[in-house]
Design an enzyme around this catalytic site. Structure first.
Site, mmCIF file in Angstrom:
data_model
loop_
_atom_site.group_PDB
_atom_site.id
_atom_site.type_symbol
_atom_site.label_atom_id
_atom_site.label_comp_id
_atom_site.label_asym_id
_atom_site.label_seq_id
_atom_site.Cartn_x
_atom_site.Cartn_y
_atom_site.Cartn_z
ATOM 1 N N GLU A 74 -43.414 -10.106 -20.096
ATOM 2 C CA GLU A 74 -44.332 -10.686 -21.054
ATOM 3 C C GLU A 74 -43.589 -10.487 -22.554
ATOM 4 O OE1 GLU A 74 -48.270 -8.986 -21.319
ATOM 5 O OE2 GLU A 74 -48.468 -10.369 -22.999
ATOM 6 N N ARG A 114 -44.344 1.096 -9.201
ATOM 7 C CA ARG A 114 -43.554 0.936 -10.425
ATOM 8 C C ARG A 114 -42.766 2.372 -10.543
ATOM 9 N NH1 ARG A 114 -45.669 0.153 -15.479
ATOM 10 N NH2 ARG A 114 -47.073 -1.607 -14.594
ATOM 11 N N LYS A 171 -45.262 -0.252 -22.578
ATOM 12 C CA LYS A 171 -44.786 -0.878 -24.010
ATOM 13 C C LYS A 171 -45.718 -0.770 -25.136
ATOM 14 C CE LYS A 171 -44.102 -5.069 -21.828
ATOM 15 N NZ LYS A 171 -43.805 -6.222 -21.667
#
Ligand code: ATP
Ligand code: MG
Length: 560
Positions: free
Chosen positions: A38, A265, A275
């Site tokens: 994104e 992850r 982020k």
């Protein structure tokens, strides 16, 4: 079948799936992956792992890997992020198939599919508030409550959805929901939201849309449109998989389906990796920007002096897992040390200089000492370093009253100056504060390195630069940004409470050997005995600036 050097280990679980699919000729034997960031921030080392995984598998199986911007949240997205993401992927050494794709390119198609679902009685417009919808959704152990709008006639739904698109309603006043199962034990199947109203400008579609699809209604369909075969994502999406498959079953024609596969992850100790938190560090000025060399972003690591190879090796080394785990950040540092050891030329640089005068060295004399550039790389040859009777050495390589185990310089002691002579400390001078200002030594002319007297051994070897030839530089030393192993893992404390106040130390009076004069941003060196250093992007001919990538050894290991 091509391989990227994984021959000597067994297949990981994703490779096993892909090989089985290949054997069964699923999807006509195609392997097509994608990396779907994104564009709402810069990429970090966790994304690097995902990039290496997706693009790496594509290489390994002669397949393709798309770059797809998952841009369905117009408010947080920006073309600056798009550009940085492209740069980082290419820097890592990967190239996406064809051109970059954007989920926003599929907005028209997604809208049509939503209309199709409405017509088939599988989607409806709900006029309730977000809070009411959440409340009715209930808890996994009990069935939820059906919305009073759930059984709206198709015509009314079509009309309302079209008017949502036309901008007739304010943000948050209505949503489009899939009509699935309000009693499913999987909460994501309880009539999930497909579209929301958002009057916001999009970085690519501008003001064309004021309704935007939710992640779940965009991701699988985007995979489908692009012909993706294996859609890898992190574990938190495992619970979304039935919905991913449900939407695909509604829209797909034929047998082809992308398959979602989840992996753990990457979490790194002493690091935050969301982020949102990284953006907070940037916005509050804790760091100088996304590419601050202390950031775990790819651009920060690059500026710090990491190489693409070291990051790819790191990703390979940690492999992939099905369970969440935390990797020691020391392993990342090990990987860059390992690579720089092979490629970085050795040079002399003195970070905290003190003057050393060789009293019996002929005045005005200069010798050029031949020094090997990199013992790990025979091709790298050697260079000449000027030697004179006035040098700089490291301030902490001298002690007035050294303990026995200190093998460096002290009154009456001998050391070798690397690539030059053995010297003996005869005297020293201090200023009124007691700081050493000059050290006086004599040298033994018969001990020149490479000469006939070179065999004589002393315990310590020091690096040095000729005072007259030294060039000035600023050197930035970095320590970990956080003092806590899991700064974001404390329930009642903000992660910023664990910031390390000493994560940056700037040394402005460093003295380097003259061969470094023309070094350019990105150049990497080993400063002998000190560590690996890279020229910073702020470096100019007038003012050289270096970043320490890592010390030679893991000095942090002691502190843990
Ligand atoms: P963040 O949590 O940092 O905001 P994100 O998951 O929201 O990250 P995306 O831009 O959606 O960021 O991620 C793009 C791809 O990178 C996704 O496929 C995601 O699963 C993967 N990814 C993100 N973070 C990690 C991580 N720490 N380890 C491995 N893969 C990751
Ligand atoms: Mg995400």
């Amino acid at each position: 079948m091509e391989s990227t050097g994984n021959n000597n280990r067994s297949l990981n679980f994703i490779e096993a799936i892909i090989e089985e699919d290949l054997m069964n000729k699923k999807n006509d034997g195609r392997v097509h992956l994608r990396f779907p960031p994104e564009p709402n921030g810069y990429l970090h080392i966790g994304h690097a792992k995902s990039i290496c995984l997706n693009f790496g598998l594509a290489e390994q199986y002669n397949g393709l890997c798309n770059l797809r911007f998952d841009d369905t949240n117009p408010e947080k997205e920006d073309t600056e992020y798009v550009e940085s993401i492209k740069e980082d992927i290419q820097w890592l050494g990967f190239q996406w198939h064809d051109k970059p794709y954007y989920a926003s390119d599929y907005f028209d198609q997604l809208y049509e599919w939503a209309v199709k679902l409405i017509k088939e009685g599988k989607a409806y417009v709900d006029d309730q508030s977000q809070e009411e919808i959440s409340r009715q959704r209930g808890v996994p152990t009990r069935p939820g409550e059906e919305s009073p709008f759930r059984n709206r006639p198709v015509e009314e739904n079509l009309d309302l959805f079209e008017r949502m698109k036309a901008g007739e309603f304010p943000d948050g006043s209505r949503v489009l929901r899939a009509k699935i199962d309000m009693s499913s034990p999987n909460m994501h199947m309880r009539d999930p939201i497909m579209y929301r109203i958002l009057h916001a400008e999009h970085h690519r579609t501008g003001n064309k849309w004021c309704i935007y699809p939710m992640y779940d209604f965009a991701h699988g369909q985007s995979d489908y449109i692009e012909g993706i075969t294996h859609s890898l994502c992190t574990l938190e999406f495992e619970i979304h998989r039935p919905l991913y498959d449900w939407f695909l079953d509604q829209i797909a024609e034929g047998d082809y389906r992308p398959r979602q596969i989840e992996f753990a992850r990457l979490n790194l100790s002493y690091t935050v990796m969301s982020k949102r938190k990284l953006l907070e560090l940037v916005e509050t000025g804790v760091v100088s920007g996304w590419d601050d060399p202390r950031m775990p972003t790819i651009s920060g690591l690059r500026r710090r002096g990491y190489t693409p190879e070291s990051i790819r090796n790191f990703a390979d080394r940690i492999g992939i897992a099905k369970r969440d785990n935390v990797i020691d950040v020391g392993l990342l540092e090990f990987s860059v040390r390992e690579h720089l050891n092979l490629i970085a030329p050795r040079v002399f640089g003195v970070l905290n200089p003190v003057k050393l005068i060789i009293t019996n060295y002929p005045e005005g004399k200069m010798e050029e000492m031949e020094v090997i550039n990199n013992p790990e790389d025979p091709e790298s040859g050697s260079r000449k370093v000027p030697f004179t009777g006035e040098l700089f050495i490291e301030r902490d390589d001298f002690m007035e009253d050294p303990p026995r185990k200190f093998f460096r310089l002290g009154p009456g002691r001998e050391v070798r100056l690397k690539g030059a002579y053995i010297i003996k400390c005869e005297d020293y001078k201090k200023d009124e504060n007691g700081a050493i200002t000059e050290i006086y030594c004599t040298y033994d002319p018969d001990t020149k390195s490479g000469g006939s007297g070179a065999q004589r051994k002393v315990k310590g070897t020091l690096h040095w630069v000729s005072a007259q030839h030294a060039i000035d530089a600023e050197v930035r030393l970095y320590d970990r940004l956080f003092m806590d192993e899991d700064p974001a893992g404390h329930k009642d404390k903000d992660f910023k409470e664990f910031l390390n106040p000493d994560s940056l130390k700037v040394l402005t009076n460093c003295k380097l050997e003259p061969s470094l004069k023309d070094s350019k941003p990105g150049d990497k060196f080993q400063f002998q005995r000190l560590g690996y250093f890279a020229v910073d992007k702020e470096s100019t001919e007038q003012k050289l600036v270096f970043n320490r990538t890592v010390p030679l050894r893991d000095s942090w290991a002691k502190k843990r």
